[in-house]
Design a protein around this motif. Structure first.
Motif, PDB file in Angstrom:
ATOM      1  N   ILE A   1     -14.587   0.798 -12.638  1.00  0.00           N
ATOM      2  CA  ILE A   1     -15.226   0.056 -12.007  1.00  0.00           C
ATOM      3  C   ILE A   1     -16.191  -0.902 -12.690  1.00  0.00           C
ATOM      4  N   GLN A   2     -16.359  -2.272 -12.166  1.00  0.00           N
ATOM      5  CA  GLN A   2     -17.255  -3.196 -12.814  1.00  0.00           C
ATOM      6  C   GLN A   2     -18.101  -3.987 -11.786  1.00  0.00           C
ATOM      7  N   SER A   3     -19.075  -4.120 -12.157  1.00  0.00           N
ATOM      8  CA  SER A   3     -19.931  -4.882 -11.324  1.00  0.00           C
ATOM      9  C   SER A   3     -20.847  -6.021 -12.050  1.00  0.00           C
ATOM     10  N   VAL A   4     -20.560  -7.255 -11.732  1.00  0.00           N
ATOM     11  CA  VAL A   4     -20.855  -8.320 -12.104  1.00  0.00           C
ATOM     12  C   VAL A   4     -21.966  -9.216 -11.364  1.00  0.00           C
ATOM     13  N   GLY A   5     -23.142  -9.516 -11.741  1.00  0.00           N
ATOM     14  CA  GLY A   5     -24.060 -10.459 -11.035  1.00  0.00           C
ATOM     15  C   GLY A   5     -23.563 -11.805 -10.988  1.00  0.00           C
ATOM     16  N   ARG A   6     -23.888 -12.521 -10.016  1.00  0.00           N
ATOM     17  CA  ARG A   6     -23.370 -13.854  -9.907  1.00  0.00           C
ATOM     18  C   ARG A   6     -24.505 -14.917 -10.493  1.00  0.00           C
ATOM     19  N   MET A   7     -25.675 -14.202 -10.239  1.00  0.00           N
ATOM     20  CA  MET A   7     -26.709 -15.302 -10.674  1.00  0.00           C
ATOM     21  C   MET A   7     -27.797 -14.510 -11.968  1.00  0.00           C
TER      22      MET A   7
ATOM     23  N   TYR B   1     -21.637   3.388  -5.121  1.00  0.00           N
ATOM     24  CA  TYR B   1     -20.350   3.156  -4.785  1.00  0.00           C
ATOM     25  C   TYR B   1     -19.709   4.395  -5.086  1.00  0.00           C
ATOM     26  N   VAL B   2     -19.792   5.021  -6.415  1.00  0.00           N
ATOM     27  CA  VAL B   2     -19.132   6.101  -6.676  1.00  0.00           C
ATOM     28  C   VAL B   2     -19.396   7.303  -5.773  1.00  0.00           C
ATOM     29  N   GLU B   3     -20.977   7.348  -5.345  1.00  0.00           N
ATOM     30  CA  GLU B   3     -21.266   8.455  -4.509  1.00  0.00           C
ATOM     31  C   GLU B   3     -20.652   8.394  -3.150  1.00  0.00           C
TER      32      GLU B   3
ATOM     33  N   ILE C   1     -18.028  -6.343  -7.192  1.00  0.00           N
ATOM     34  CA  ILE C   1     -17.595  -5.424  -7.878  1.00  0.00           C
ATOM     35  C   ILE C   1     -15.980  -5.176  -7.540  1.00  0.00           C
ATOM     36  N   THR C   2     -15.516  -4.817  -8.806  1.00  0.00           N
ATOM     37  CA  THR C   2     -13.911  -4.628  -8.909  1.00  0.00           C
ATOM     38  C   THR C   2     -13.791  -3.280  -9.272  1.00  0.00           C
ATOM     39  N   VAL C   3     -12.722  -2.540  -8.611  1.00  0.00           N
ATOM     40  CA  VAL C   3     -12.398  -1.371  -8.628  1.00  0.00           C
ATOM     41  C   VAL C   3     -10.760  -1.266  -9.037  1.00  0.00           C
ATOM     42  N   ALA C   4     -10.254  -1.068 -10.490  1.00  0.00           N
ATOM     43  CA  ALA C   4      -8.895  -0.904 -10.775  1.00  0.00           C
ATOM     44  C   ALA C   4      -8.455   0.479 -10.859  1.00  0.00           C
ATOM     45  N   ILE C   5      -7.502   0.599 -10.320  1.00  0.00           N
ATOM     46  CA  ILE C   5      -6.909   2.058 -10.165  1.00  0.00           C
ATOM     47  C   ILE C   5      -5.697   2.202 -10.642  1.00  0.00           C
TER      48      ILE C   5
ATOM     49  N   SER D   1     -24.239 -13.668 -19.046  1.00  0.00           N
ATOM     50  CA  SER D   1     -24.499 -12.866 -20.037  1.00  0.00           C
ATOM     51  C   SER D   1     -23.869 -11.395 -19.872  1.00  0.00           C
ATOM     52  N   PRO D   2     -23.783 -10.661 -21.117  1.00  0.00           N
ATOM     53  CA  PRO D   2     -23.455  -9.313 -20.823  1.00  0.00           C
ATOM     54  C   PRO D   2     -24.435  -8.543 -20.335  1.00  0.00           C
ATOM     55  N   ASN D   3     -25.848  -8.701 -20.099  1.00  0.00           N
ATOM     56  CA  ASN D   3     -26.750  -7.960 -19.732  1.00  0.00           C
ATOM     57  C   ASN D   3     -26.693  -8.001 -18.158  1.00  0.00           C
ATOM     58  N   ASN D   4     -25.931  -8.826 -17.509  1.00  0.00           N
ATOM     59  CA  ASN D   4     -25.760  -8.974 -16.153  1.00  0.00           C
ATOM     60  C   ASN D   4     -24.491  -8.239 -15.400  1.00  0.00           C
ATOM     61  N   GLN D   5     -23.773  -7.476 -16.288  1.00  0.00           N
ATOM     62  CA  GLN D   5     -22.895  -6.651 -15.715  1.00  0.00           C
ATOM     63  C   GLN D   5     -22.858  -5.325 -16.126  1.00  0.00           C
ATOM     64  N   ALA D   6     -22.235  -4.229 -15.531  1.00  0.00           N
ATOM     65  CA  ALA D   6     -22.050  -2.777 -15.796  1.00  0.00           C
ATOM     66  C   ALA D   6     -20.540  -2.333 -15.604  1.00  0.00           C
ATOM     67  N   THR D   7     -20.078  -1.527 -16.487  1.00  0.00           N
ATOM     68  CA  THR D   7     -18.675  -0.926 -16.424  1.00  0.00           C
ATOM     69  C   THR D   7     -18.775   0.678 -16.286  1.00  0.00           C
ATOM     70  N   GLN D   8     -17.997   1.159 -15.590  1.00  0.00           N
ATOM     71  CA  GLN D   8     -17.790   2.677 -15.655  1.00  0.00           C
ATOM     72  C   GLN D   8     -16.506   2.994 -15.253  1.00  0.00           C
ATOM     73  N   GLN D   9     -16.062   4.089 -16.233  1.00  0.00           N
ATOM     74  CA  GLN D   9     -14.759   4.480 -16.024  1.00  0.00           C
ATOM     75  C   GLN D   9     -14.780   6.004 -15.613  1.00  0.00           C
ATOM     76  N   MET D  10     -13.978   6.680 -14.720  1.00  0.00           N
ATOM     77  CA  MET D  10     -14.111   7.759 -14.225  1.00  0.00           C
ATOM     78  C   MET D  10     -12.364   8.337 -13.914  1.00  0.00           C
ATOM     79  N   ILE D  11     -12.113   9.625 -13.970  1.00  0.00           N
ATOM     80  CA  ILE D  11     -10.970  10.143 -13.532  1.00  0.00           C
ATOM     81  C   ILE D  11     -11.305  11.210 -12.463  1.00  0.00           C
ATOM     82  N   VAL D  12     -10.205  10.757 -11.316  1.00  0.00           N
ATOM     83  CA  VAL D  12     -10.335  11.567 -10.219  1.00  0.00           C
ATOM     84  C   VAL D  12      -8.902  12.348  -9.901  1.00  0.00           C
ATOM     85  N   LYS D  13      -9.173  13.514  -9.166  1.00  0.00           N
ATOM     86  CA  LYS D  13      -7.972  14.458  -9.201  1.00  0.00           C
ATOM     87  C   LYS D  13      -7.374  14.247  -7.734  1.00  0.00           C
TER      88      LYS D  13
END
Length: 176
Positions: free
Chosen positions: A147-153, A168-170, A129-133, A70-82
């Motif tokens: 950053i993407q977090s996906v639940g297995r169940m 994780y971001v903190e 959790i997958t972090v693509a740089i 389900s798409p309700n069982n995942q979250a994605t966030q993008q951010m820029i770091v200096k």
């Protein structure tokens, strides 16, 4: 239960026999433990919860949802770091080991992808959790994180995946 045994396949019959005989699944050489280890619900949950879930499955015909169904069982966030992408890549790995609920799994230096997992506090459910740089500019050096977090169940995470990303971001920011 006997009507079910007549209609069930061999593996279901073996599981039903194991449950009725109450043979512990610790013995890896026993046919019951081999069959129980193939059932995804038993592998994900602790043994007591797995046996209860199997009994419910046989009684009510419950079919557990597939991994990330389900798409309700995942979250994605993008951010820029200096920061430089290579530095962010190494810090992303350290953040998984420093994060209390996180666990570092793998890192690919060619694609700049870091993989880890998080476990919930009570039931120890696993979220991947997958972090693509990716570098965005050279002057000054900036790096984009996806950053993407996906639940297995399950079909819904009740905000757990977004909480994983925020924690994780903190932790990541404390290293940068």
């Amino acid at each position: 239960m006997s009507i079910y045994r007549e209609r069930a396949s061999t593996s279901h019959r073996t599981i039903a026999t194991c449950l009725s005989l109450a043979i512990p699944p610790r013995n890896r050489h026993h046919k019951c433990s081999q069959t129980l280890s193939r059932v995804p619900l038993v592998r994900q949950l602790k043994p007591a919860f797995g046996i209860i879930a199997l009994l419910l499955a046989f009684t009510f015909g419950f079919n557990p949802p597939a991994m990330a169904a389900s798409p309700n069982n995942q979250a994605t966030q993008q951010m820029i770091v200096k920061a430089d992408p290579d530095r962010v890549f190494s810090v992303a790995q350290q953040a998984f080991t420093a994060w209390p609920r996180g666990e570092f799994v793998a890192a690919d230096a060619e694609t700049h992808v870091v993989k880890g997992l998080s476990r919930t506090k009570v039931f120890k459910f696993v979220d991947d959790i997958t972090v693509a740089i990716a570098p965005t500019s050279d002057d000054p050096p900036q790096t984009q994180l996806s950053i993407q977090s996906v639940g297995r169940m399950g079909e819904y995470d009740f905000g757990g995946n977004q909480r994983n990303i925020n924690e994780y971001v903190e932790t990541l920011k404390s290293f940068l």
